[in-house]
Design a protein around this motif. Structure first.
Motif, PDB file in Angstrom:
ATOM      1  N   TRP A   1       1.039  -0.861  -0.053  1.00  0.00           N
ATOM      2  CA  TRP A   1      -0.237   0.373  -0.125  1.00  0.00           C
ATOM      3  C   TRP A   1       0.919   0.616  -0.399  1.00  0.00           C
ATOM      4  O   TRP A   1       0.181   2.240  -0.330  1.00  0.00           O
ATOM      5  N   LEU A   2       2.072   0.819   0.829  1.00  0.00           N
ATOM      6  CA  LEU A   2       2.630   2.804   0.317  1.00  0.00           C
ATOM      7  C   LEU A   2       3.453   2.844  -0.367  1.00  0.00           C
ATOM      8  O   LEU A   2       3.790   4.112  -0.961  1.00  0.00           O
ATOM      9  N   LYS A   3       3.621   1.748  -0.799  1.00  0.00           N
ATOM     10  CA  LYS A   3       4.524   2.380  -2.094  1.00  0.00           C
ATOM     11  C   LYS A   3       3.630   2.004  -3.436  1.00  0.00           C
ATOM     12  O   LYS A   3       4.551   3.638  -4.006  1.00  0.00           O
ATOM     13  N   LYS A   4       2.261   2.418  -3.005  1.00  0.00           N
ATOM     14  CA  LYS A   4       1.355   2.862  -4.574  1.00  0.00           C
ATOM     15  C   LYS A   4       0.804   3.752  -3.880  1.00  0.00           C
ATOM     16  O   LYS A   4       0.706   5.119  -4.849  1.00  0.00           O
ATOM     17  N   ALA A   5       0.498   4.151  -2.614  1.00  0.00           N
ATOM     18  CA  ALA A   5       0.703   5.874  -2.490  1.00  0.00           C
ATOM     19  C   ALA A   5       1.316   6.535  -1.937  1.00  0.00           C
ATOM     20  O   ALA A   5       1.000   7.852  -1.893  1.00  0.00           O
ATOM     21  N   ALA A   6       2.982   6.236  -2.584  1.00  0.00           N
ATOM     22  CA  ALA A   6       3.627   7.049  -2.040  1.00  0.00           C
ATOM     23  C   ALA A   6       3.960   8.042  -3.090  1.00  0.00           C
ATOM     24  O   ALA A   6       3.440   9.845  -2.243  1.00  0.00           O
ATOM     25  N   LEU A   7       3.496   8.308  -4.036  1.00  0.00           N
ATOM     26  CA  LEU A   7       3.900   8.787  -5.124  1.00  0.00           C
ATOM     27  C   LEU A   7       2.835   9.941  -5.104  1.00  0.00           C
ATOM     28  O   LEU A   7       2.559  11.020  -5.285  1.00  0.00           O
ATOM     29  N   PRO A   8       1.325   9.603  -4.623  1.00  0.00           N
ATOM     30  CA  PRO A   8       0.608  10.657  -4.810  1.00  0.00           C
ATOM     31  C   PRO A   8       0.526  10.947  -3.997  1.00  0.00           C
ATOM     32  O   PRO A   8       0.185  12.598  -4.076  1.00  0.00           O
ATOM     33  N   LEU A   9       0.758  11.041  -2.537  1.00  0.00           N
ATOM     34  CA  LEU A   9       1.035  11.426  -1.401  1.00  0.00           C
ATOM     35  C   LEU A   9       1.699  12.823  -1.650  1.00  0.00           C
ATOM     36  O   LEU A   9       1.914  14.114  -1.223  1.00  0.00           O
ATOM     37  N   VAL A  10       3.322  12.394  -2.102  1.00  0.00           N
ATOM     38  CA  VAL A  10       4.237  13.294  -2.180  1.00  0.00           C
ATOM     39  C   VAL A  10       3.766  14.292  -2.952  1.00  0.00           C
ATOM     40  O   VAL A  10       3.629  16.117  -2.783  1.00  0.00           O
ATOM     41  N   VAL A  11       3.147  14.019  -4.603  1.00  0.00           N
ATOM     42  CA  VAL A  11       2.497  15.120  -5.261  1.00  0.00           C
ATOM     43  C   VAL A  11       1.749  16.159  -4.660  1.00  0.00           C
ATOM     44  O   VAL A  11       1.458  17.666  -5.474  1.00  0.00           O
ATOM     45  N   ALA A  12       0.769  15.187  -3.928  1.00  0.00           N
ATOM     46  CA  ALA A  12      -0.621  16.153  -3.164  1.00  0.00           C
ATOM     47  C   ALA A  12       0.157  17.095  -2.290  1.00  0.00           C
ATOM     48  O   ALA A  12       0.310  18.176  -2.055  1.00  0.00           O
TER      49      ALA A  12
ATOM     50  N   VAL B   1      -6.301  17.264  -2.694  1.00  0.00           N
ATOM     51  CA  VAL B   1      -6.663  16.222  -3.438  1.00  0.00           C
ATOM     52  C   VAL B   1      -7.688  15.994  -4.732  1.00  0.00           C
ATOM     53  O   VAL B   1      -6.974  14.573  -5.341  1.00  0.00           O
ATOM     54  N   ALA B   2      -7.561  16.531  -5.595  1.00  0.00           N
ATOM     55  CA  ALA B   2      -7.198  16.346  -7.097  1.00  0.00           C
ATOM     56  C   ALA B   2      -6.032  16.341  -7.508  1.00  0.00           C
ATOM     57  O   ALA B   2      -6.063  15.168  -8.253  1.00  0.00           O
ATOM     58  N   THR B   3      -4.791  16.634  -6.924  1.00  0.00           N
ATOM     59  CA  THR B   3      -3.349  16.448  -7.882  1.00  0.00           C
ATOM     60  C   THR B   3      -3.421  14.675  -7.075  1.00  0.00           C
ATOM     61  O   THR B   3      -3.015  13.668  -8.268  1.00  0.00           O
ATOM     62  N   GLY B   4      -3.208  14.298  -5.782  1.00  0.00           N
ATOM     63  CA  GLY B   4      -3.197  13.257  -5.536  1.00  0.00           C
ATOM     64  C   GLY B   4      -4.114  12.014  -5.889  1.00  0.00           C
ATOM     65  O   GLY B   4      -3.384  11.175  -7.034  1.00  0.00           O
ATOM     66  N   THR B   5      -5.138  12.690  -6.187  1.00  0.00           N
ATOM     67  CA  THR B   5      -5.904  11.461  -6.449  1.00  0.00           C
ATOM     68  C   THR B   5      -5.725  10.876  -8.304  1.00  0.00           C
ATOM     69  O   THR B   5      -5.982  10.371  -8.553  1.00  0.00           O
ATOM     70  N   ALA B   6      -5.477  12.431  -9.111  1.00  0.00           N
ATOM     71  CA  ALA B   6      -4.878  12.298 -10.186  1.00  0.00           C
ATOM     72  C   ALA B   6      -3.961  11.359 -11.204  1.00  0.00           C
ATOM     73  O   ALA B   6      -3.368  11.018 -11.598  1.00  0.00           O
ATOM     74  N   THR B   7      -2.540  11.788  -9.666  1.00  0.00           N
ATOM     75  CA  THR B   7      -1.408  10.933  -9.930  1.00  0.00           C
ATOM     76  C   THR B   7      -2.032   9.621  -9.753  1.00  0.00           C
ATOM     77  O   THR B   7      -1.546   8.917 -10.443  1.00  0.00           O
ATOM     78  N   PHE B   8      -2.761   9.455  -8.734  1.00  0.00           N
ATOM     79  CA  PHE B   8      -3.150   7.827  -8.347  1.00  0.00           C
ATOM     80  C   PHE B   8      -3.779   7.797  -9.811  1.00  0.00           C
ATOM     81  O   PHE B   8      -2.814   6.065 -10.024  1.00  0.00           O
ATOM     82  N   ALA B   9      -4.575   7.817 -10.126  1.00  0.00           N
ATOM     83  CA  ALA B   9      -5.057   7.374 -11.646  1.00  0.00           C
ATOM     84  C   ALA B   9      -3.477   6.684 -12.808  1.00  0.00           C
ATOM     85  O   ALA B   9      -4.254   5.473 -13.197  1.00  0.00           O
ATOM     86  N   VAL B  10      -3.220   7.960 -12.890  1.00  0.00           N
ATOM     87  CA  VAL B  10      -2.547   7.450 -13.667  1.00  0.00           C
ATOM     88  C   VAL B  10      -1.274   6.801 -13.482  1.00  0.00           C
ATOM     89  O   VAL B  10      -1.401   5.902 -14.746  1.00  0.00           O
ATOM     90  N   GLN B  11      -0.930   6.298 -12.022  1.00  0.00           N
ATOM     91  CA  GLN B  11      -0.162   5.348 -11.624  1.00  0.00           C
ATOM     92  C   GLN B  11      -1.015   4.102 -12.252  1.00  0.00           C
ATOM     93  O   GLN B  11       0.117   2.811 -12.270  1.00  0.00           O
ATOM     94  N   GLU B  12      -1.969   3.851 -11.719  1.00  0.00           N
ATOM     95  CA  GLU B  12      -2.477   2.951 -12.122  1.00  0.00           C
ATOM     96  C   GLU B  12      -2.523   2.669 -12.768  1.00  0.00           C
ATOM     97  O   GLU B  12      -2.485   2.045 -13.686  1.00  0.00           O
TER      98      GLU B  12
ATOM     99  N   ALA C   1       2.865  18.345  -2.143  1.00  0.00           N
ATOM    100  CA  ALA C   1       4.117  19.776  -3.209  1.00  0.00           C
ATOM    101  C   ALA C   1       3.229  20.397  -4.106  1.00  0.00           C
ATOM    102  O   ALA C   1       2.778  21.584  -3.935  1.00  0.00           O
ATOM    103  N   SER C   2       1.695  20.110  -4.335  1.00  0.00           N
ATOM    104  CA  SER C   2       1.181  20.688  -4.948  1.00  0.00           C
ATOM    105  C   SER C   2       0.615  22.047  -3.933  1.00  0.00           C
ATOM    106  O   SER C   2      -0.117  23.413  -4.057  1.00  0.00           O
ATOM    107  N   VAL C   3      -0.237  21.144  -2.495  1.00  0.00           N
ATOM    108  CA  VAL C   3      -0.327  22.073  -1.721  1.00  0.00           C
ATOM    109  C   VAL C   3       0.393  23.211  -0.799  1.00  0.00           C
ATOM    110  O   VAL C   3      -0.153  24.722  -1.344  1.00  0.00           O
ATOM    111  N   VAL C   4       1.743  23.415  -1.116  1.00  0.00           N
ATOM    112  CA  VAL C   4       2.836  24.079  -1.163  1.00  0.00           C
ATOM    113  C   VAL C   4       2.563  25.717  -2.209  1.00  0.00           C
ATOM    114  O   VAL C   4       3.308  25.944  -2.132  1.00  0.00           O
TER     115      VAL C   4
END
Length: 152
Positions: A20-31, A100-111, A33-36
């Motif tokens: 789960w962590l391997k799948k969630a790491a990139l979307p969490l980082v992107v989310a 949420v939007a950027t993290g979700t989009a990143t996860f969808a593209v990654q999957e 980073a986008s907030v910052v």
């Protein structure tokens, strides 16, 4: 995302958590980073606390909008929202939505990429899969958990 649960176990194992962590790491980082980055991007574009900065990208955009419709910027539009956010800051709920939007989009593209790679490997007979792929192949061979438990 469905977690793999070994036969009949109702709790997560360390392997489940790592997968789960391997799948969630990139979307969490992107989310994160986008907030910052959101307030920094607004400021860099020229939406400042004192209004639009002269000579900036925002000033050029405002000029183009005014010339195209013959009046100023329409209230409630995207440009007006950027002006407001630049002047008073971005609301916490808006930042959360951006994350949420950027993290979700990143996860969808990654999957999508991972599933496409898996399909291509299957079509071309490549055995370039990961340990997770091997576990799921073993699961497919055994059948469903219920069938496995009954016939064990």
């Amino acid at each position: 995302m469905e977690l793999y649960r070994p036969h009949g176990k109702n709790h997560l194992t360390n392997d489940d958590a790592w997968s789960w962590l391997k799948k969630a790491a990139l979307p969490l980082v992107v989310a994160g980073a986008s907030v910052v980055a959101a307030p920094l991007v607004l400021s860099a574009a020229g939406f400042g606390a004192g209004g639009i900065v002269a000579g900036s990208l925002a000033a050029k955009g405002m000029s183009a909008i005014a010339m195209s419709n013959g009046v100023g910027v329409a209230a409630g539009g995207f440009f007006a929202a950027c002006q407001s956010a630049g002047a008073v800051g971005i609301a916490g709920s808006t930042l959360a939505g951006i994350g949420v939007a950027t993290g979700t989009a990143t996860f969808a593209v990654q999957e999508g990429i991972l599933r496409n790679e898996k399909k291509l490997n299957t079509i071309h007979g490549n055995n370039g899969g990961t340990d997770d792929d091997e576990e799921s192949e073993n699961e497919d061979e055994k059948g469903s958990d219920a069938f496995y438990l009954i016939n064990k």
